[in-house]
Design an enzyme around this catalytic site. Structure first.
Site, short mmCIF file in Angstrom:
data_model
loop_
_atom_site.label_atom_id
_atom_site.label_comp_id
_atom_site.label_asym_id
_atom_site.label_seq_id
_atom_site.Cartn_x
_atom_site.Cartn_y
_atom_site.Cartn_z
N GLY A 13 0.84 -1.21 0.00
CA GLY A 13 0.00 0.00 0.00
C GLY A 13 0.86 1.25 0.00
N GLN A 17 -2.21 6.97 1.03
CA GLN A 17 -2.01 8.18 1.85
C GLN A 17 -0.88 8.00 2.87
OE1 GLN A 17 -5.01 9.04 4.76
NE2 GLN A 17 -4.45 11.22 4.91
N TYR A 148 -15.79 -2.62 6.70
CA TYR A 148 -14.40 -2.23 6.98
C TYR A 148 -14.08 -2.48 8.46
CZ TYR A 148 -10.55 1.17 7.69
OH TYR A 148 -9.37 1.80 8.02
N LYS A 152 -11.49 -5.09 10.30
CA LYS A 152 -10.47 -4.64 11.26
C LYS A 152 -10.57 -5.43 12.58
CE LYS A 152 -8.28 -1.55 8.82
NZ LYS A 152 -6.92 -1.84 8.34
C1 AKB Z 1 -11.71 5.78 7.14
O1 AKB Z 1 -12.30 6.85 7.27
O2 AKB Z 1 -12.22 4.78 6.62
C2 AKB Z 1 -10.30 5.67 7.70
C3 AKB Z 1 -10.29 5.17 9.10
C4 AKB Z 1 -10.75 6.02 10.21
O3 AKB Z 1 -9.90 4.07 9.33
N1 AKB Z 1 -9.66 6.95 7.61
#
Ligand code: AKB
Length: 325
Positions: A13, A17, A148, A152
């Site tokens: 990656g 960013q 997401y 995690k």
């Molecule tokens: C997102 O907004 O998905 C990321 C994070 C807070 O993990 N920047």
């Protein structure tokens, strides 16, 4: 100055960013040829290509990773490749594949090749509505609303499993929103905090996709890199958490960020038109308790809202002025 007892680091990656800046920082510390940048879809920028080796890696293909690990005799991986929260909600299948298969492949390659250490970023997205939203503690209930966040939480547990079952030294922090001036983020919910700076300088106008009173925890890029490197450099005896550590630097509302930017660009106007990302933001902590990271490995951020805003405005204004010449 490159150190003795040199590490060989792979950064996945690396065009993203965090990766684009962390790779350069690691090259400055450990020597440019000892840090291999790997990207997939995004085109690598000049700085990344000119400052050391670059390879294409699709993290969903294990053999791809293993080949590069063998080629460069890698002993440490910073595994940053991921699909973020907003894109994840648009394409949950892709988020699962990249985030879960990718992490599993990295951990397996690390185990099979006896790597020394792996860094993997988790996120405040692990928390959901069952966790306290103010000063969210290290050990809160983890029932996230986004895929997401689900990847995690599962990733944290997998990292912890590889540590306890195979003795793999995996280290992780739960990043809040990350603000930076080099490479824009892509596909996250906290992206508005970066976009606001770009649009304020370019157009003096921004349409923000969360409400004015939305408060989220944030961190400036120098602190984001410091968190990763300090944790990876910390004495193993101090690391008692192999899931992930809460870390934070500041918390502010979208309206407070607008007001801070207006101190430098008084005619900047921000409109607030919340979209589907508001629902994600509303499920995340407003502030984070990172006392465990502070106590165990000495985590200390340097930037707050005022110093971060000043630096962002200076850096971006300079860059835009130069590109207009
Ligand atoms: C997102 O907004 O998905 C990321 C994070 C807070 O993990 N920047």
């Amino acid at each position: 100055m490159p150190r003795k007892n040199m590490k060989k680091i792979l950064v996945t990656g690396a065009t993203g960013q965090i990766g684009s800046e962390l790779t350069i920082e690691l090259r400055n510390r450990y020597g440019k040829d000892n840090v291999i940048a790997a990207g997939h879809k995004r085109k690598p920028g000049g700085k990344l290509l000119d400052s050391g080796p670059f390879e294409h890696i699709d993290v969903t293909e294990k053999e791809n990773i293993a080949k590069i690990v063998k080629k460069y005799d890698i002993d440490t991986i910073y595994h940053l490749a991921a699909v973020l929260s907003a894109v994840g909600e648009e394409n949950p299948q892709l988020a699962w594949r990249v985030n879960m298969d990718g992490l599993y492949n990295i951990l397996e390659v690390a185990r099979e090749h006896g790597l020394a250490k792996v860094f993997w970023p988790s996120s405040i997205a692990v928390f959901g509505l069952k966790a306290p939203r103010v000063n969210t503690p290290q050990d809160a209930v983890l029932i996230p609303r986004t895929v997401y966040g689900v990847t995690k939480v599962a990733g944290e547990l997998l990292c912890n499993y590889y540590y306890s079952r195979f003795g793999l030294d995996v280290r992780s922090v739960r990043y809040p929103g990350v603000i930076s001036s080099e490479t824009p983020p892509g596909g996250g919910t906290t992206d508005y905090a970066v976009e606001m700076f770009y649009e304020a300088i370019k157009k003096k106008h921004y349409v923000c996709f969360v409400k004015e009173d939305t408060v989220l925890p944030m961190m400036y890029m120098p602190d984001c890199m410091k968190a990763a490197i300090d944790l990876m450099e910390a004495d193993a005896l101090k690391i008692n958490h192999h899931t992930s550590y809460n870390v934070t630097a500041m918390s502010f509302s979208a309206g407070e960020l607008t007001a801070e930017i207006k101190k430098y660009i008084p005619d900047f106007k921000c409109e607030y038109k919340p979209d589907f990302r508001q629902r994600i933001a509303d499920s995340w902590p407003m502030s984070i308790d990172d006392s465990v990271a502070r106590k165990e490995w000495g985590w200390r951020p340097s930037y707050d809202l005022a110093s971060m805003t000043k630096d962002m405005i200076e850096k971006l204004s300079k860059r835009f002025a130069e590109s207009k010449l």
